[in-house]
Design a protein around this motif. Structure first.
Motif, PDB file in Angstrom:
ATOM      1  N   HIS A 118       4.556  -0.264  -6.744  1.00 44.58           N
ATOM      2  CA  HIS A 118       5.277   0.645  -5.863  1.00 44.58           C
ATOM      3  C   HIS A 118       4.485   1.933  -5.672  1.00 44.58           C
ATOM      4  CE1 HIS A 118       8.689   3.142  -4.476  1.00 44.58           C
ATOM      5  NE2 HIS A 118       9.199   1.992  -4.052  1.00 44.58           N
ATOM      6  N   LEU A 119       4.024   2.504  -6.764  1.00 42.73           N
ATOM      7  CA  LEU A 119       3.246   3.743  -6.695  1.00 42.73           C
ATOM      8  C   LEU A 119       1.896   3.511  -6.032  1.00 42.73           C
ATOM      9  CD1 LEU A 119       4.007   5.219 -10.229  1.00 42.73           C
ATOM     10  CD2 LEU A 119       4.916   5.989  -8.028  1.00 42.73           C
ATOM     11  N   ALA A 120       1.288   2.349  -6.295  1.00 47.58           N
ATOM     12  CA  ALA A 120      -0.024   2.045  -5.712  1.00 47.58           C
ATOM     13  C   ALA A 120       0.069   1.966  -4.192  1.00 47.58           C
ATOM     14  CB  ALA A 120      -0.554   0.731  -6.275  1.00 47.58           C
ATOM     15  N   ALA A 121       1.152   1.371  -3.677  1.00 52.22           N
ATOM     16  CA  ALA A 121       1.325   1.262  -2.224  1.00 52.22           C
ATOM     17  C   ALA A 121       1.413   2.649  -1.598  1.00 52.22           C
ATOM     18  CB  ALA A 121       2.570   0.443  -1.909  1.00 52.22           C
ATOM     19  N   LYS A 122       2.141   3.547  -2.249  1.00 49.95           N
ATOM     20  CA  LYS A 122       2.249   4.918  -1.733  1.00 49.95           C
ATOM     21  C   LYS A 122       0.891   5.613  -1.760  1.00 49.95           C
ATOM     22  CE  LYS A 122       6.977   5.418  -3.464  1.00 49.95           C
ATOM     23  NZ  LYS A 122       7.859   6.184  -4.364  1.00 49.95           N
ATOM     24  N   ASP A 123       0.147   5.433  -2.856  1.00 51.94           N
ATOM     25  CA  ASP A 123      -1.175   6.065  -2.973  1.00 51.94           C
ATOM     26  C   ASP A 123      -2.128   5.553  -1.893  1.00 51.94           C
ATOM     27  OD1 ASP A 123      -0.305   7.476  -5.158  1.00 51.94           O
ATOM     28  OD2 ASP A 123      -1.154   6.086  -6.634  1.00 51.94           O
ATOM     29  N   ILE A 124      -2.024   4.250  -1.597  1.00 53.65           N
ATOM     30  CA  ILE A 124      -2.917   3.656  -0.588  1.00 53.65           C
ATOM     31  C   ILE A 124      -2.676   4.280   0.782  1.00 53.65           C
ATOM     32  CG2 ILE A 124      -3.323   1.531   0.710  1.00 53.65           C
ATOM     33  CD1 ILE A 124      -2.966   0.035  -1.975  1.00 53.65           C
ATOM     34  N   LEU A 125      -1.423   4.399   1.175  1.00 53.25           N
ATOM     35  CA  LEU A 125      -1.120   4.980   2.482  1.00 53.25           C
ATOM     36  C   LEU A 125      -1.529   6.446   2.536  1.00 53.25           C
ATOM     37  CD1 LEU A 125       2.333   3.452   3.482  1.00 53.25           C
ATOM     38  CD2 LEU A 125       0.112   3.010   4.513  1.00 53.25           C
ATOM     39  N   ALA A 126      -1.315   7.155   1.442  1.00 53.95           N
ATOM     40  CA  ALA A 126      -1.688   8.570   1.401  1.00 53.95           C
ATOM     41  C   ALA A 126      -3.194   8.743   1.494  1.00 53.95           C
ATOM     42  CB  ALA A 126      -1.159   9.210   0.127  1.00 53.95           C
ATOM     43  N   ALA A 127      -3.949   7.776   0.936  1.00 49.44           N
ATOM     44  CA  ALA A 127      -5.406   7.873   0.932  1.00 49.44           C
ATOM     45  C   ALA A 127      -6.021   7.376   2.240  1.00 49.44           C
ATOM     46  CB  ALA A 127      -5.975   7.090  -0.248  1.00 49.44           C
ATOM     47  N   ARG A 128      -5.509   6.255   2.751  1.00 45.22           N
ATOM     48  CA  ARG A 128      -6.098   5.656   3.957  1.00 45.22           C
ATOM     49  C   ARG A 128      -5.729   6.406   5.237  1.00 45.22           C
ATOM     50  NH1 ARG A 128      -7.620   0.155   4.200  1.00 45.22           N
ATOM     51  NH2 ARG A 128      -7.668   0.537   6.450  1.00 45.22           N
ATOM     52  N   LYS A 129      -4.565   7.010   5.258  1.00 43.05           N
ATOM     53  CA  LYS A 129      -4.100   7.763   6.423  1.00 43.05           C
ATOM     54  C   LYS A 129      -4.077   6.910   7.707  1.00 43.05           C
ATOM     55  CE  LYS A 129      -3.423  11.784   4.474  1.00 43.05           C
ATOM     56  NZ  LYS A 129      -4.207  12.969   4.821  1.00 43.05           N
ATOM     57  N   GLU A 130      -3.712   5.640   7.576  1.00 41.17           N
ATOM     58  CA  GLU A 130      -3.533   4.770   8.733  1.00 41.17           C
ATOM     59  C   GLU A 130      -2.636   3.610   8.337  1.00 41.17           C
ATOM     60  OE1 GLU A 130      -7.104   2.948  10.117  1.00 41.17           O
ATOM     61  OE2 GLU A 130      -7.755   2.302   8.120  1.00 41.17           O
ATOM     62  N   ILE A 131      -2.011   2.991   9.346  1.00 41.62           N
ATOM     63  CA  ILE A 131      -1.137   1.853   9.095  1.00 41.62           C
ATOM     64  C   ILE A 131      -1.003   1.032  10.377  1.00 41.62           C
ATOM     65  CG2 ILE A 131       0.958   3.149   9.661  1.00 41.62           C
ATOM     66  CD1 ILE A 131       2.418   1.500   7.507  1.00 41.62           C
ATOM     67  N   VAL A 132      -0.964  -0.278  10.214  1.00 38.04           N
ATOM     68  CA  VAL A 132      -0.687  -1.175  11.330  1.00 38.04           C
ATOM     69  C   VAL A 132       0.808  -1.486  11.299  1.00 38.04           C
ATOM     70  CG1 VAL A 132      -1.117  -3.430  12.371  1.00 38.04           C
ATOM     71  CG2 VAL A 132      -2.996  -2.174  11.291  1.00 38.04           C
ATOM     72  N   LEU A 133       1.500  -1.161  12.376  1.00 38.06           N
ATOM     73  CA  LEU A 133       2.940  -1.383  12.452  1.00 38.06           C
ATOM     74  C   LEU A 133       3.230  -2.645  13.257  1.00 38.06           C
ATOM     75  CD1 LEU A 133       4.209   2.255  13.110  1.00 38.06           C
ATOM     76  CD2 LEU A 133       4.181   0.992  10.950  1.00 38.06           C
ATOM     77  N   PRO A 134       4.265  -3.392  12.864  1.00 36.61           N
ATOM     78  CA  PRO A 134       4.595  -4.631  13.576  1.00 36.61           C
ATOM     79  C   PRO A 134       5.093  -4.359  14.991  1.00 36.61           C
ATOM     80  CG  PRO A 134       6.275  -4.133  11.945  1.00 36.61           C
ATOM     81  CD  PRO A 134       5.166  -3.151  11.725  1.00 36.61           C
ATOM     82  N   ALA A 135       5.082  -5.396  15.812  1.00 37.91           N
ATOM     83  CA  ALA A 135       5.581  -5.290  17.180  1.00 37.91           C
ATOM     84  C   ALA A 135       7.059  -4.899  17.162  1.00 37.91           C
ATOM     85  CB  ALA A 135       5.387  -6.615  17.918  1.00 37.91           C
TER      86      ALA A 135
END
Length: 251
Positions: free
Chosen positions: A2-19
């Protein structure tokens, strides 16, 4: 995880969102979903982790352009109905990243791909654009009640809706009709459908055709879709359909 997922988004600063699709909640059969926005990659300009927002604490509040997006990361417990209601009240879109079936010893690179780049584990818990457009289109739609169709010898031939506004549909005694399970499920004007009740069709509006005067054609009153206290607009529509069924005997 759970914490790792949050850290990844905070670090990568991008996300692919579904249709994004129009909502289809009235029928238990998701027969047709109209896509209104494709799957897309977005840059994240800001990330707030577990910051209170009104009466809820989302896992993440991410800033994309001028908008805020809520992100819920599910590992053991999903988002309950009460929290969903509060998210809708905020008027913000919310996407879920479901990691409940992911092995706990997954490599970080693989987890990063799931959280950022993939959409298989992502779904919209609430999309404000979809809900607003869905309410508007449904309020302009017509309910075509379903009827049983029969062959001349009396064999059952599936549920029909009469008065179909789309050209080149089937006809019986000069009246156009469509089979709910065969025609409506692939029609862009079918907003949502139920074999037992009928089809919410916006073909009359979209094609500029007049609504037939027969009493079998019902139009939900617009106030059903504009009540801010209504937890789910389709619940109000369902109650209205039940009432129409009781009054007219249509089934």
């Amino acid at each position: 995880m759970h914490l790792a997922a949050k850290d990844i988004l905070a670090a990568r600063k991008e996300i692919v969102l579904p249709a994004v699709h129009l909502p289809s909640r009235f029928s238990p059969y998701e027969m047709w979903r109209t896509e209104i926005a494709p799957q897309q990659r977005y840059c994240i300009e800001s990330v707030a982790v577990e910051r209170r927002l009104g009466s809820i604490i989302p896992d993440l509040i991410v800033g994309i352009g001028t908008r805020q997006l809520l992100v819920e990361v599910t590992v053991t417990h999903g988002t309950d109905r009460e929290k969903l209601r509060k998210i809708r009240d905020l008027g913000l879109s919310c996407v879920e990243i479901d990691l409940s079936r992911i092995e706990r010893d997954i490599l970080r690179d693989e987890l990063e791909n799931i959280v950022v780049d993939d959409t298989k584990q992502k779904r919209w818990l609430h999309n404000e654009r979809s809900e607003e457009m869905g309410r508007r289109r449904l309020s302009e739609a017509v309910l075509l009640p379903s009827r049983y169709g029969w062959r001349p010898k009396g064999y059952h031939f599936g549920q029909r809706v009469y008065g179909c506004p789309v050209a080149k549909r089937r006809t019986a005694r000069g009246k156009p009709y469509a089979f709910v399970a065969y025609d409506c499920d692939s029609c862009e004007h079918c907003l949502t459908a139920s074999l037992e009740v009928g089809v919410f069709c916006d073909g009359f509006r979209a094609l500029g055709k007049p609504i037939p005067p027969q009493t079998d054609f019902h139009r939900p009153p617009p106030e059903l879709f504009g009540d801010p206290e209504e937890e789910d607009p389709m619940e109000a529509v369902g109650r209205w359909v039940d009432e129409q069924t009781r009054i007219t005997g249509v089934r």
